[in-house]
Structures are given as C-alpha cells and as structure tokens.
Design an enzyme around this catalytic site. Structure first.
Site, mmCIF file in Angstrom:
data_model
loop_
_atom_site.group_PDB
_atom_site.id
_atom_site.type_symbol
_atom_site.label_atom_id
_atom_site.label_comp_id
_atom_site.label_asym_id
_atom_site.label_seq_id
_atom_site.Cartn_x
_atom_site.Cartn_y
_atom_site.Cartn_z
ATOM 1 N N ASP A 115 40.998 44.579 41.424
ATOM 2 C CA ASP A 115 39.718 44.008 41.829
ATOM 3 C C ASP A 115 39.523 42.634 41.173
ATOM 4 O OD1 ASP A 115 37.089 44.483 43.144
ATOM 5 O OD2 ASP A 115 36.328 44.291 41.102
ATOM 6 N N GLU A 125 58.033 50.341 33.898
ATOM 7 C CA GLU A 125 58.409 51.436 32.988
ATOM 8 C C GLU A 125 58.504 52.760 33.743
ATOM 9 O OE1 GLU A 125 55.260 51.663 30.173
ATOM 10 O OE2 GLU A 125 55.721 49.707 29.297
HETATM 11 C C1 NOJ Z 1 35.398 43.144 45.008
HETATM 12 C C2 NOJ Z 1 35.058 44.485 45.550
HETATM 13 O O1 NOJ Z 1 35.787 44.687 46.722
HETATM 14 C C3 NOJ Z 1 33.567 44.485 45.796
HETATM 15 O O2 NOJ Z 1 33.153 45.611 46.511
HETATM 16 C C4 NOJ Z 1 32.881 44.385 44.465
HETATM 17 O O3 NOJ Z 1 31.489 44.268 44.668
HETATM 18 C C5 NOJ Z 1 33.352 43.159 43.695
HETATM 19 N N1 NOJ Z 1 34.783 43.004 43.736
HETATM 20 C C6 NOJ Z 1 32.957 43.274 42.250
HETATM 21 O O4 NOJ Z 1 33.695 44.283 41.630
#
Ligand code: NOJ
Length: 563
Positions: free
Chosen positions: A220, A269
């Site tokens: 993310d 790993e």
């Molecule tokens: C990207 C994620 O896909 C989204 O849903 C989220 O709100 C933001 N990152 C923050 O984590």
C-alpha cells in the site's frame, strides 16, 4: 505452511514465474461474502467462495486488509499487523483460507500497509503517552508547530483525504503539544522509515505472513514511505499543481528503493516464488518501472492503463509505453481496470449510457486479458457491476467523504457488497434473505448476481469464464513482452501475439459504431465481447477495407486464432 497444488498451467510452453502472467482477483473482504450474517464480509465467507474463484479461472487472489483495525479507512489503518480483526475472523481462519486456496491451486496475496498505521496502534499510543522527547516518537513524524504558540502546522502539506496533513496532539499534562504527520486520515499517522525499529518491524511482519504461507504482498502507498529530508514546504498553489503529477516531497522519493531491495531479500528467503506488487502512483511509467528493477519488487500496478480513455489511439500508445518501460527493467507489465479506490469501469466508460458502459467494459476485459503480462481483476467486474452512485450520505464510510473539507469521497460506490444469488437483498452476500449488508445493494443487482448470470452465454460472467479458459490454454496468451501492431484502420486497435505453437490476433473497435476491416489475415474467431463480427460481401459499399470484409461491432473486442 501449504503450497499451491497446481503450479504448472495447462499451456504447453515453459512456465515463467507464476506471477509474470497471473490473473489476480482482488477481494475486498468487507464486501465479498459474509458467512456470519453481521452484514460485513469475513474470511469464512471468502473461504466458502474459493471454488467460485477457481471455476472463474483466476490464478490468485489479493485480499485487501483484514488486520485488527478501527476501520477508519476500511482496514488501511492497522492497529495490529499480526492479528485478524474479529469482524473478519482469526489468524486460524486466515491459515485455513490459505490452505484451502492452495489446495485448489490458487495463490494468496495479502496487503501490507507500511506508510502509516492506526492511531490505535500501541506504538502511537505509547508515543503520545510518553510525550515530546520519547524515543517512540522517532517512529513517526512528530514536529513542533509553527507560529508563536505552535498553533500552525509544521508545513503546508495537505492530506489526500482533505485538510492539513498534520494534527496537533495534547501533551500528557493536558496542554497543546506537537503535531504529527498523516498523509491520509488523522487516524493514520505516517511511520518514519528512517527509524531502524520501523524497518525491522516490517521485515518481521512480512515473515509472519510468509511463515503462514502467503504467496505475496500488495504494498500500500509503496511510493510514500520516504519523505524528503527536512519535510520542505511547497507553497500552496504550487503544491496543488504538483499533487496532480505526484511530484511532491512525500511521494516517489529515491530512498524507497532501498526498502524494497531489503524486502526482496526477505521474500527470497522463502521457497515457492513469493512476490510483492507496488501500489505506486508515479508521474511516468519510467518512474513506475524503477519499483520493479532487478532486486526490487516483482510487479507494480499500471495506473496509466486504468486511467486511459476508451480510445484506440490512446490505448495503443499506453500499451506500447507500458511494455517499453517494463522491458527496459526486464519486468512483466501489469494491467488493471478497476480497484476499490476508483469508479467501476462499467460506469467510467458509460459516458452516461449504462448499456454502452457494459459493452465497453466487456471489450476492455478482453483487451486486458490478451495483453502480455499479469492482469488484476476487481471483485464484481466479472459480473459487470456498475458503480453505485446514489448511496445515502448516512451510510457512506469513505474517510474522505467524512472529512469536512475532504475530497469527493466517492469510494463507497465501488465497495457495495457482491450479489451472489436470490431475489432479496443481500442477494446471498449474507446467509439470510433480508439480512444486513454494510452498504445497501441496488434492487437491480438481483439480475446481476452470480446465480442469475451463470450458464447464460450472453452474461458478463460467462464472458470472463470463457476468456480466462482460452487465456489458460492458448499458447500465445499470458506472459511475454511484445505485441506486433496491426493497422486495420482508424478506431481499431489490433495486435498479434506469436508463439511457436500458434498465434492470436486481438482486434478492438473503440468506435461507437460498427467498423469494416479487412479480415483476410485474421483467421477464425475464438471469442468476441459482442455479437460475432459479420462478414461483408465483397464490393459492399460499407467494406472500406476491401478483400474479405468483416464488420467489427461497436465497442467490441474479438480474439482470433491467427493463420
Ligand atoms: C491506498 C488504498 O488502496 C486506499 O484504499 C487507502 O485509503 C490508501 N492507500 C491509504 O492506505
């Protein structure tokens, strides 16, 4: 730990890394399937539907966060990275899900959220409790405010969910204290990746889930972890312009790559090709490619493709640029049309006409699945689901919608629970007809359920099933780096994919009306997103191409077994 039982595909060629051509299905757990009937999807629900995903023909699922979280941002605010939120189940459920998926030959990719945690994470609690000077504060970005009494934020950055990217804290003695940085909601404090404790913790979190048997991670905000030294101010007007292009001192800083090199070492790993895919919004495809250089992550989402208009020239240019950018770093390209953060593509492509949206969505799916590399599907696109645009304000949960000065906050419309069966809401999403669903489903979704579409050859579901079946068995589909472009005239995107065992041609008509083309070199039709293209008699005035004329239906894609 379990491993998928089917690692070799049906194709008759040497198999590259599984991820280089995998079709990966995104499960947004809240909205996929609710086994316990509380209105919120859960791991047991996903587990009960794995057979559906196997029969659909995907290779893997990516599950959005199911970790312990106050759900201020749908689970992207993690309070405990090694535990499952009780709403979703338990670590034992995750273990069982992974084992079941592997037994069906499906891989499992999970989200990791390293840019920020939840304000309910024990580290953040302790940092607040201990006050300024606490070593725990080094793990976040705490700063004194500006102005006489520190009443102004430390810099002028704005949150992606609206408002300042800083929130002021209260010291243990009750007086106003330092500010902390949050690029997203105030409940999501950004972690400081200069801190060795943060670096160690995330390598350990990766190992926790790898030990449990996951096949990979979706990273993310992969472009956000490192901030420019000194957290420099920008100046408001300039910042808004730069934001649009993502060239800001908190995104796509060169320092992030060292983190991913260290993560790659962790992944290697483990046996069995464990992977990571970057959610990295960058301003160019060349910048995206930096995340998948040798020794870094395996894949990065191709958001340029997702954002492309339904236009043959634009799509051709983007596909070519994508393939070139990834070829330069020897990485496979990825393709995706929708995810849990964007308006569903059946609606994006509709231009106000829902039928047109579905027509184009079907055509776009066949285009995507014919391209070299890996494709990411978002749950419900295989049903042709549209965006739900009329959710009442009181049910919306997108934090951006809830911020007083937030953005459009429209991400709930693509997160409405899936319709599986039956005539009454929640249409099989939960176990009991008339039972709850965390967001209301439109009445028309009874006709779009899996049950309603299964077995209907005209349905979107059966188109996806057919496409994935052909993709699995056709030697020219799947992995690869190249396409040979064919010129079939304006409005048509056409390319050929070669393999020693046979070639495939893909034709896409992005025009809103049928287009005549020369069909003499196309071969026999394998699959069409619309009614089969028809032949045009030689000499027919509409047959601009001459020769063996073929009429490609409006907004359609066809796959041809090339001669
Ligand atoms: C990207 C994620 O896909 C989204 O849903 C989220 O709100 C933001 N990152 C923050 O984590």
């Amino acid at each position: 730990m379990t491993a998928p039982t089917t690692t070799a595909p049906a194709r008759g060629r040497t198999h590259p890394g599984w991820w280089q051509e995998a079709v990966i299905y995104q499960v947004y757990p809240r909205s996929f399937a609710d086994a316990d009937g509380d209105g919120c999807g859960d791991l047991a629900g996903i587990r009960s539907r794995l057979g559906y995903l196997r029969d659909l023909g995907v290779d893997a699922l990516w599950i959005s966060p199911f970790y312990t979280s106050p759900q201020a941002d749908g689970g992207y605010d993690v309070a405990d990275y090694r535990a499952v939120d009780p709403v979703y189940g338990s670590v034992a459920d995750a273990d069982g899900l992974i084992a079941d998926a592997h037994a069906l030959g499906l891989r499992v990719v999970v989200d990791v959220v390293p840019n920020h945690c939840s304000d309910q994470h024990p580290w953040f609690h302790q940092a607040l409790r201990e006050g300024p000077g606490s070593p725990l504060r080094e793990r976040f970005h705490f700063r004194p405010g500006r102005g006489a009494d520190g009443t102004e934020p430390p810099n002028d950055w704005i949150s992606l969910f609206g408002g300042p990217a800083w929130t002021r804290t209260t010291d243990p003695d009750g007086t106003p204290g330092e500010w902390y940085l949050h690029l997203f909601a105030p409940q999501q404090p950004d972690l400081n990746w200069d801190s060795p404790a943060v670096q160690d913790e995330f390598r350990s979190i990766l190992r926790f889930w790898l030990d449990l048997g996951v096949d990979g991670f979706r990273v993310d905000v992969a472009h956000g972890l490192v901030k420019a030294p000194g957290l420099p101010d920008l100046g408001h007007c300039e910042q808004l312009a730069l934001l649009a292009e993502k060239r800001v001192p908190y995104f796509d800083q060169d320092g992030v790559h060292e983190i991913y090199r260290s993560w790659r070492t962790v992944l290697e790993e483990y046996p069995g090709q464990r992977i990571a895919v970057a959610e990295a919004w960058t301003d160019t495809l060349d910048r995206t490619a930096r995340y998948v250089r040798p020794g870094e992550l395996h894949q990065a989402f191709n958001f340029k493709f997702l954002n492309a208009s339904w236009d043959a020239d634009q799509l051709r240019e983007l596909v070519a640029l994508s393939l070139d950018a990834m070829r330069a770093v020897d990485a496979p390209t990825t393709w995706t049309l929708s995810n849990h953060d964007v308006v569903r593509h059946a609606t994006r492509y509709a231009d106000g006409d829902p039928a047109r949206g579905v027509r184009r969505a079907r055509a776009a799916a066949l285009l995507m699945l014919a391209l070299p590399g890996s494709a990411y599907l978002y749950q419900g696109e295989e049903l042709g689901l549209p965006e739900v645009t009329d959710l009442p304000d009181e049910v919306r949960q997108d934090p951006s919608f809830l911020r007083p000065d937030g953005g459009n906050g429209l991400r709930d419309g693509c997160r409405v629970p899936l319709p599986w069966s039956g005539a009454e809401a929640p249409y099989g999403f939960g176990p009991v007809p008339g039972g709850p669903a965390w967001l209301p489903q439109p009445a028309a979704w009874a006709g779009l359920s899996v049950e309603a579409q299964a077995g209907d050859p005209r349905s979107v579901l059966e188109l996806y099933r057919s496409a994935l079946r052909v993709r699995r068995s056709h030697p020219a589909l799947g992995a690869g780096r190249a396409v040979e472009w064919l010129d079939l005239g304006p409005g048509v995107l056409a390319f050929r994919r070669e393999s020693p065992e046979g070639a495939l041609i893909c034709t896409v008509n992005t025009a809103g009306h049928p287009l005549p083309v020369d069909g003499s070199a196309l071969g026999s039709l394998l699959l069409s997103s619309a009614e089969p293209p028809s032949s045009i008699a030689a000499g027919n005035a509409g047959n601009a191409a001459g020769g063996a004329g073929i009429l490609l239906p409006a907004d359609s894609t066809a796959w041809w077994q090339a001669p």
